[in-house]
Design an enzyme around this catalytic site. Structure first.
Site, PDB file in Angstrom:
ATOM      1  N   HIS A 195      -7.193   0.875  -6.552  1.00  0.00           N
ATOM      2  CA  HIS A 195      -7.432  -0.065  -5.452  1.00  0.00           C
ATOM      3  C   HIS A 195      -8.007  -1.340  -6.090  1.00  0.00           C
ATOM      4  CE1 HIS A 195      -7.761  -1.511  -1.528  1.00  0.00           C
ATOM      5  NE2 HIS A 195      -8.657  -0.705  -0.997  1.00  0.00           N
ATOM      6  N   ARG A 213       0.887  -1.179   0.000  1.00  0.00           N
ATOM      7  CA  ARG A 213       0.000   0.000   0.000  1.00  0.00           C
ATOM      8  C   ARG A 213       0.910   1.209   0.000  1.00  0.00           C
ATOM      9  NH1 ARG A 213      -5.428   1.025   3.464  1.00  0.00           N
ATOM     10  NH2 ARG A 213      -6.124  -0.282   1.758  1.00  0.00           N
TER      11      ARG A 213
HETATM   12  N1   CP Z   1     -11.406  -0.634   1.937  1.00  0.00           N
HETATM   13  C1   CP Z   1     -10.164  -0.665   2.443  1.00  0.00           C
HETATM   14  O1   CP Z   1      -9.177  -0.850   1.717  1.00  0.00           O
HETATM   15  O2   CP Z   1     -10.084  -0.493   3.785  1.00  0.00           O
HETATM   16  P1   CP Z   1      -8.727  -0.312   4.633  1.00  0.00           P
HETATM   17  O3   CP Z   1      -8.153   1.027   4.257  1.00  0.00           O
HETATM   18  O4   CP Z   1      -9.172  -0.370   6.061  1.00  0.00           O
HETATM   19  O5   CP Z   1      -7.790  -1.417   4.279  1.00  0.00           O
HETATM   20  N1  NVA Z   2      -9.988   6.488  -1.442  1.00  0.00           N
HETATM   21  C1  NVA Z   2      -9.664   6.023  -0.123  1.00  0.00           C
HETATM   22  C2  NVA Z   2      -9.889   4.552  -0.023  1.00  0.00           C
HETATM   23  C3  NVA Z   2      -9.614   3.945   1.305  1.00  0.00           C
HETATM   24  C4  NVA Z   2      -9.814   2.446   1.321  1.00  0.00           C
HETATM   25  C5  NVA Z   2      -8.220   6.366   0.215  1.00  0.00           C
HETATM   26  O1  NVA Z   2      -7.349   6.249  -0.667  1.00  0.00           O
HETATM   27  O2  NVA Z   2      -7.956   6.795   1.337  1.00  0.00           O
END
Ligand code: CP
Ligand code: NVA
Length: 312
Positions: free
Chosen positions: A127, A100
Site C-alpha cells: 500500500h 486497487r
Molecule cells: N487506508 C485506506 O486505504 O483506506 P480505504 O481502504 O478506505 O481506501
Molecule cells: N491491510 C488492509 C488495509 C486496508 C486499507 C487491507 O488490505 O484490507
C-alpha cells in the site's frame, strides 16, 4: 520521479522520496491549482475504499483535472477482459490509472501494457501511497524521520510491507511484532534491509509486541483480516488476540509516542477505543495526508520524462 509507475515503495529513489515529501508540504499550504487541467485519472478498484477513492478524486479535482471511478463489478480485470486489453484500452482514454487489485501481479501487468503511469492504490503485497502519507505525517509531527523508531504490531501485511520499505528508504528504524505464521514476507524484509544499509536504518521482525514497542516513537497497527481474507477471520481473531494495541502497550513506548492506523479500524480488535481516541492518536492526520501526498505523486508521474506526451 524516475519511474513510469508507482507500484511499490521500492520504485522510489531517496531523491524521489524527498521531492514527493517537500512537494506535498507545499501543495498542502497552496490549495487548488490547474496543474492537471485536461488530465483524467481512471480509478480501477477490485476492492472497496473510502480514503483512497475519495482522496484521489479530490486530488484530481483540486489540481484542475478529473477522475472516473470504475467499481469492482464494472471492469472484471482478467475476467470480463484480459488485464492487458484493459490496459491498452484505458491508455487511449485517460492519462493515468490508480488501481486497487487483489494481486500485485495484476498491477504489474497493467503497468506493462499501459503507455500511461499506473499507481498502486493497494494490492495484496503493498500500500505504497499509504506509506508515503504516513511518513509525511510523522515528518510533520516529529520534525524529522531519520533515527526514529516505528513499531508495527500485528499482521505482516501490505501496509506493513510498504512501511518497512519506506522506513528502509528514509532511515527510520522498523520493528514488527507478529504471531507465528503471520510475519512480514522474507522478500519484503530483505528488500527493506537492503535499502536500510544505505540509509542507516535498523529493520527487525520479532514476535513479542512489548519488546517491539519499547521506547518506540510511533506505534502502528492495521486490521488483522485484510480485504480478501474474510474466510480466515475467526482463525485470525484467535491468532492475534495478544497483539491488541491498548493503553498498557502504549505506556511502554516513548512518552511522546504517537499512535497510527491506516484505517479502517476495528475498534476492540487490533486497537482499543481508548488508544484510537487518545491525544497520541494521529489517524485523522494520516487520512488527510493521503490527499496531499497523492497530489504530489500525480504531479510527479504526469510531469516526468518518458510518459506519452501526446496525451498530456
Ligand atoms: N487506508 C485506506 O486505504 O483506506 P480505504 O481502504 O478506505 O481506501
Ligand atoms: N491491510 C488492509 C488495509 C486496508 C486499507 C487491507 O488490505 O484490507
Amino acid at each position: 520521479m524516475h519511474t513510469k509507475d508507482y507500484l511499490s515503495v521500492a520504485d522510489l529513489s531517496s531523491a524521489d522520496f524527498q521531492l514527493l515529501l517537500s512537494e506535498a508540504i507545499d501543495l498542502k499550504s497552496e490549495g487548488w491549482n490547474n496543474a492537471l487541467s485536461n488530465r483524467t485519472l481512471a480509478l480501477v478498484f477490485e476492492k472497496p475504499s473510502l480514503r483512497t477513492r475519495v482522496s484521489f478524486e479530490v486530488a484530481m479535482r483540486q489540481l484542475g483535472g478529473h477522475s472516473i471511478y470504475l467499481s469492482p463489478a464494472e471492469i472484471g480485470l482478467g475476467k470480463r477482459e484480459s488485464v492487458a486489453d484493459v490496459a491498452r484500452v484505458l491508455s487511449r482514454y485517460v492519462n493515468i490509472i490508480a488501481a486497487r487489485t487483489f494481486s500485485q501481479q495484476s498491477l504489474e501487468e497493467l503497468g506493462r501494457y499501459c503507455d500511461i503511469p499506473v499507481i498502486n492504490a493497494l494490492s495484496d503485497e503493498e500500500h505504497p501511497c499509504q506509506a508515503l502519507a504516513d511518513l509525511l505525517t510523522i515528518y510533520e509531527l516529529k520534525g524529522s524521520l531519520k533515527g526514529l523508531t516505528l513499531a508495527f504490531i500485528g499482521d505482516g501485511n501490505n501496509v506493513a510491507a510498504s512501511l518497512a520499505l519506506a522506513c528502509g528508504l528514509s532511515g527510520m528504524n522498523f520493528k514488527i511484532a507478529s504471531p507465528v505464521g503471520y510475519e512480514i514476507s522474507g522478500i519484503m524484509l530483505e528488500r527493506a534491509q537492503i535499502m536500510a544499509e544505505t540509509s542507516g536504518a535498523h529493520i527487525a521482525s520479532l514476535s513479542d509486541p512489548r519488546l517491539a514497542v519499547q521506547g518506540a516513537d510511533i506505534v502502528y497497527t492495521d486490521t488483522w483480516t485484510s480485504m480478501g481474507q474474510e474466510a480466515e477471520n475467526e482463525k485470525r481473531l484467535l491468532a492475534f488476540s495478544a497483539y491488541q494495541v491498548d493503553s498498557a502497550l502504549m505506556e511502554l513506548a516513548d512518552r511522546d509516542a504517537i499512535f497510527m492506523h491506516c484505517l479502517p479500524a476495528h475498534r476492540g480488535q487490533e486497537v482499543t477505543d481508548a488508544v484510537m481516541d487518545s491525544p497520541a492518536s494521529v489517524v485523522m492526520a494520516q487520512a488527510e495526508n493521503r490527499l496531499h501526498i497523492q497530489k504530489a505523486v500525480l504531479l510527479q508521474l504526469l510531469g516526468g520524462a518518458g510518459i506519452t506526451p501526446s496525451f498530456r
